[in-house]
Enzyme design. Structure first.
Site, short mmCIF file in Angstrom:
data_model
loop_
_atom_site.label_atom_id
_atom_site.label_comp_id
_atom_site.label_asym_id
_atom_site.label_seq_id
_atom_site.Cartn_x
_atom_site.Cartn_y
_atom_site.Cartn_z
N GLU A 114 14.70 -15.34 -0.18
CA GLU A 114 15.11 -16.30 0.85
C GLU A 114 14.06 -17.38 1.02
O GLU A 114 14.37 -18.53 1.28
CB GLU A 114 15.14 -15.55 2.17
CG GLU A 114 16.43 -15.50 2.90
CD GLU A 114 16.20 -14.64 4.13
OE1 GLU A 114 15.42 -15.05 5.01
OE2 GLU A 114 16.78 -13.54 4.19
N ASP A 133 0.84 -1.20 0.00
CA ASP A 133 0.00 0.00 0.00
C ASP A 133 0.88 1.25 0.00
O ASP A 133 1.85 1.33 0.75
CB ASP A 133 -0.85 -0.04 1.28
CG ASP A 133 -1.94 1.02 1.29
OD1 ASP A 133 -2.79 0.98 0.41
OD2 ASP A 133 -1.92 1.88 2.20
#
Ligand code: GLC
Length: 544
Positions: A278, A229
């Site tokens: 990751e 956002d």
């Protein structure tokens, strides 16, 4: 189970057997991502407000519709000053939507159905009820906790004027004055949106660490990505310089502003990308970034930053062949240098539904959708657009909740009209939204637009979306690549080739005779009759 909830024959495959794009590496590049607005999608406990249990129970509908992923607008603990975009606890679900067990069950069920889940992250601001902000207020000026937000003394003899001239997107000054613990007038704090949404100071290390931890929390929960956002707003220009008063600012337009699209934001996304990688499994970051140009948006999508950004330049385009062609070309051209997939979007929870915005014609809305879904890249579908829902324009003032409605300038304040709970059945207290009422009143005509009413009707908008998404899945070349091959076409008509497909769009209010019929008509948004004449406001997909 009612018919509209029917799942496809196998969890991760469409009826024709093509694997969901969600299973493929780089899945987001041509994914169709469905936006669920949790308050308004489905109500599991009959209290009139949508919730996670409701969404979970209707996931089979979404799998059957043929979308690849679901983006959920915020469901976190929140006082709901801005419908959940004011987060008080980033690791908790608001009780009105359920709890973490519901979220876990929702994510698992979605995955079992071959749907990816993208959650909304709100890093520009928190709620004023967030523990950090409350502590900063309590501790008073000089507390290091205040440095996590933007607290400043006011200007003027007694500090009675805001620290600078920034305006809130919802209208009025972007600053609110605090009271000191002893009741005297205190410092001001910055909020680019509502006063209940104080902006974080992203120069503060604790803020950066906290959001990396929040990312991990949700990645550990199994989510496939984040819609970020106000991704363009996190970093403010050094010294918070005045923006300069001009005519009424269009803050979501293309101005260069000291609080939007600052170069410093990119470092944040580079660090987030490392976390996403990751975790593996192709998890994505999607920027809600209002920038002055498509080129500036592309910067968020460099290979070591985010994966996608909403294409607001496309959303803002009018129903005009030349203008559409231009924005399509510019969008594709701007993404090519960074190797990102272009995205397309027509509707979301902040704008007037595209059926109404493009002039109120269902034909035109369907034609716009078929054009969007023929373009290379990824497309966003907002709940209810597959039903051809119009904007609700006549909500009484007393039911409205959009905070910008209560201001007299700034964003238009009419965002409730696209947030009305969607109709599932032709009858029932809230047309199947739930067993109770609906937090915003639904128009009576929505009975005929419900999922139940449209299912099985080949002429319905819902069945058009289903057919179109099935064709898109069966023909991955439709969404692939980064170019369209434009063909000669009459005035007001777009014609382009995509692999083995041709797409023609008649934006005129009159039928148009095509010089040559491009092939065999495969899908039509309207009543194409097989002749050379393309009806008004109609898109047709053709195969060679
Ligand atoms: C984004 C959201 C909008 C919200 C604002 C503040 O623009 O899409 O709904 O009001 O951010 O968080």
């Amino acid at each position: 189970m009612t018919q509209y909830l029917a799942a496809p024959a196998t969890g991760t495959a469409t009826a024709t057997g093509t694997p969901a794009t969600g299973d493929r590496p780089g899945w987001w590049r041509d994914a169709v991502i469905y936006q669920v607005y949790p308050r308004s999608f489905a109500d599991g406990n009959g209290d009139g407000m949508g919730d996670l249990a409701g969404i979970r129970s209707r996931l089979p509908y979404l799998a059957g519709l043929g979308v690849d992923a679901v983006w959920l607008s915020p469901f976190y603990a929140s006082p709901q000053a801005d419908a959940g975009y004011d987060v008080a606890d980033y690791r908790a679900i608001d009780p009105m939507f359920g709890d973490l067990h519901d979220a876990d069950a929702l994510i698992r069920d979605a995955h079992d159905l071959g749907l990816r889940i993208i959650v909304d992250l709100v890093p520009n601001h928190s709620s004023d009820q967030h523990e950090w902000f409350q502590r900063a207020l309590r501790e008073g000026p000089g507390s290091p906790l205040r440095d996590r937000y933007h607290f400043r003394p006011g200007k003027g003899e007694h500090g009675e004027e805001p620290p600078n001239d920034w305006e809130s997107i919802f209208g009025g000054p972007a600053w609110t004055r605090t009271k000191n613990p002893d009741g005297s007038h205190g410092e001001w704090y910055l909020h680019l949106f509502a006063p209940e949404q104080p902006d974080f100071n992203w120069n503060n290390q604790a803020v950066r660490d906290e959001f990396r931890s929040v990312l991990r929390f949700w990645l550990d929960m199994g989510v496939d990505g984040f819609r970020i956002d106000v991704a363009h707003g996190l970093v403010k220009a050094d010294g918070l310089p005045d923006m300069g008063h001009g005519e009424q600012l269009k803050l979501l337009g293309n101005q260069v502003l000291p609080f939007f699209d600052q170069d410093g934001v990119h470092e944040i996304y580079r660090s987030w990308r490392k976390i996403l990688e990751e975790y593996g499994g192709d998890r994505i970051g999607v920027a809600e970034a209002w920038t002055p140009s498509a080129e500036r948006t592309a910067l968020y999508l460099r290979p070591d930053e985010l994966h996608q950004a909403f294409n607001f330049h496309y959303l803002n385009a009018e129903w005009d062949a030349a203008g559409l062609r231009q924005v399509i070309d510019e969008s594709l051209d701007s993404m090519r240098p960074v190797g990102a997939a272009t995205t397309w979007v027509l509707s979301n929870h902040d704008v007037v539904r595209h059926l109404t915005r493009l002039g109120g014609s269902a034909d035109r809305a369907r034609a716009a959708t078929l054009l969007m879904l023929a373009l290379p890249g990824s497309a966003y579908v907002y709940q209810g657009e597959e039903l051809g829902l119009p904007e609700v324009l006549d909500l009484p003032d007393e039911v409205r909740q959009d905070p910008s409605f209560f201001k007299n300038n700034g964003q238009d304040g009419m965002r409730d009209g696209c947030r009305v709970p969607i109709p599932w059945t032709a009858e029932g207290p809230s047309y199947g939204f739930g067993t109770g009422g609906s937090w915003l009143p639904q128009p009576e005509q929505w009975a005929g637009l419900s999922i139940e009413s449209q299912t099985g009707d080949p002429g319905s908008t819902l069945e058009l979306y289903r057919r179109t998404l099935a064709v898109r899945r069966d023909h991955p070349d439709l969404g692939a690549g980064d170019a369209v091959e434009w063909l000669d076409a009459p005035e007001g008509v777009l014609a382009f080739r995509r692999g083995a497909f041709t797409c023609t769009v008649n934006t005129n209010a009159e039928p148009v005779e095509l010089a040559t019929v491009p092939g065999q008509a495969l899908l039509s948004s309207g009543d194409y009759d097989g002749s050379g004449a393309l009806p008004a406001d109609t898109t047709v997909w053709w195969t060679a």
